[in-house]
Design a protein around this motif. Sequence first.
Motif, PDB file in Angstrom:
ATOM      1  N   GLY A   9       0.817  -1.213   0.000  1.00 20.62           N
ATOM      2  CA  GLY A   9       0.000   0.000   0.000  1.00 20.62           C
ATOM      3  C   GLY A   9       0.847   1.257   0.000  1.00 20.62           C
ATOM      4  N   LEU A  31      -5.319  -2.456  -7.413  1.00 18.09           N
ATOM      5  CA  LEU A  31      -6.640  -2.722  -6.856  1.00 18.09           C
ATOM      6  C   LEU A  31      -7.008  -4.194  -7.023  1.00 18.09           C
ATOM      7  CD1 LEU A  31      -8.699   0.422  -7.958  1.00 18.09           C
ATOM      8  CD2 LEU A  31      -7.886  -0.153  -5.647  1.00 18.09           C
ATOM      9  N   ASP A  80      -5.266  -1.583  -0.419  1.00 24.73           N
ATOM     10  CA  ASP A  80      -6.245  -0.661   0.143  1.00 24.73           C
ATOM     11  C   ASP A  80      -5.602   0.718   0.262  1.00 24.73           C
ATOM     12  OD1 ASP A  80      -8.474   0.398   1.328  1.00 24.73           O
ATOM     13  OD2 ASP A  80      -7.933  -0.250   3.351  1.00 24.73           O
ATOM     14  N   TYR A  81      -6.175   1.704  -0.431  1.00 23.57           N
ATOM     15  CA  TYR A  81      -5.590   3.042  -0.449  1.00 23.57           C
ATOM     16  C   TYR A  81      -6.105   3.917   0.689  1.00 23.57           C
ATOM     17  CZ  TYR A  81      -3.402   2.255  -4.971  1.00 23.57           C
ATOM     18  OH  TYR A  81      -2.608   1.784  -5.979  1.00 23.57           O
ATOM     19  N   ARG A  94      -9.920   4.510   3.451  1.00 25.27           N
ATOM     20  CA  ARG A  94     -11.271   4.056   3.792  1.00 25.27           C
ATOM     21  C   ARG A  94     -12.330   4.739   2.932  1.00 25.27           C
ATOM     22  NH1 ARG A  94      -8.998   4.107   9.051  1.00 25.27           N
ATOM     23  NH2 ARG A  94      -9.652   6.262   9.382  1.00 25.27           N
ATOM     24  N   GLN A 100     -12.041   5.725  -0.181  1.00 25.16           N
ATOM     25  CA  GLN A 100     -11.673   5.704  -1.590  1.00 25.16           C
ATOM     26  C   GLN A 100     -12.900   5.489  -2.476  1.00 25.16           C
ATOM     27  OE1 GLN A 100      -8.885   2.471  -1.428  1.00 25.16           O
ATOM     28  NE2 GLN A 100     -10.322   1.006  -2.282  1.00 25.16           N
TER      29      GLN A 100
END
Length: 246
Positions: A62, A128, A133-134, A136, A138
């Motif tokens: 990440g 992705l 996970d970038y 919450r 996103q």
Amino acid sequence: MLKYSGERRSMPMREQALLLWYHLRLLNWWLFLLMVLGFFVAGLLVWFQVQRGSAEFMYNAGVLSRFMLEPGIGLFAGLLASVLIVGDPLLSVVMATSRGLYSVVLWRLLLSCSGLLLCSMVFLGWTLALGVDYARQQGPLWFLLGWLAPFCLMSMLGLLGSLLTRNATLGLLLAVLPLVASLFLYEKLSSIEALHPFFITYTFSGGQDAPDWWINRLTLLALAAGCALCNWWLLRREERLLNEKQ
């Protein structure tokens, strides 16, 4: 300001291809190759981290992904924008065409933006799909602003620096200084909330879930608009650019 007043005509396909090739040569095709290789290597490293499976390696994946889609995007944008017009051996001819200097700069910026956007979309889709996970919150708008803010600001800073110094390398160095300061001074300055809107690397540095993330993105876009106005004013001073080349 020099302008050609002749009647416009549609350009044959061969001339369009030659014009495109000239723009690519001026923008240094190896910069595009470097950009593609950078995203490719980063994608492999993210895949390698994900394959290890542990929470620590997923976290590393990440971090690397956010780095490429914010500081990495900014660096490539500044690099490509710094060579948009400075060093063009046919600058006087470009100024005299019916399209003028502005349209040529916009065309070259669009060419650079298209390549960078394509690499970013492929990299984003790849990460992705790997489950990175970038943030919450996103979503499409989050990703758009996350990409657009560093691209716009760094590209305008790169162009501004090159126009002020009339040197692409110096222009890039001036543009990179705010990016480097945001990276290395974040921990020392993050306690000052008034500075949060001005961190170019806010997503990468840990603000991806902060409530003022949206303010940061909009502030950076506003700064990019201010730099764009400065670039517009400098590009209007065509005689200054020509005198520097003589």
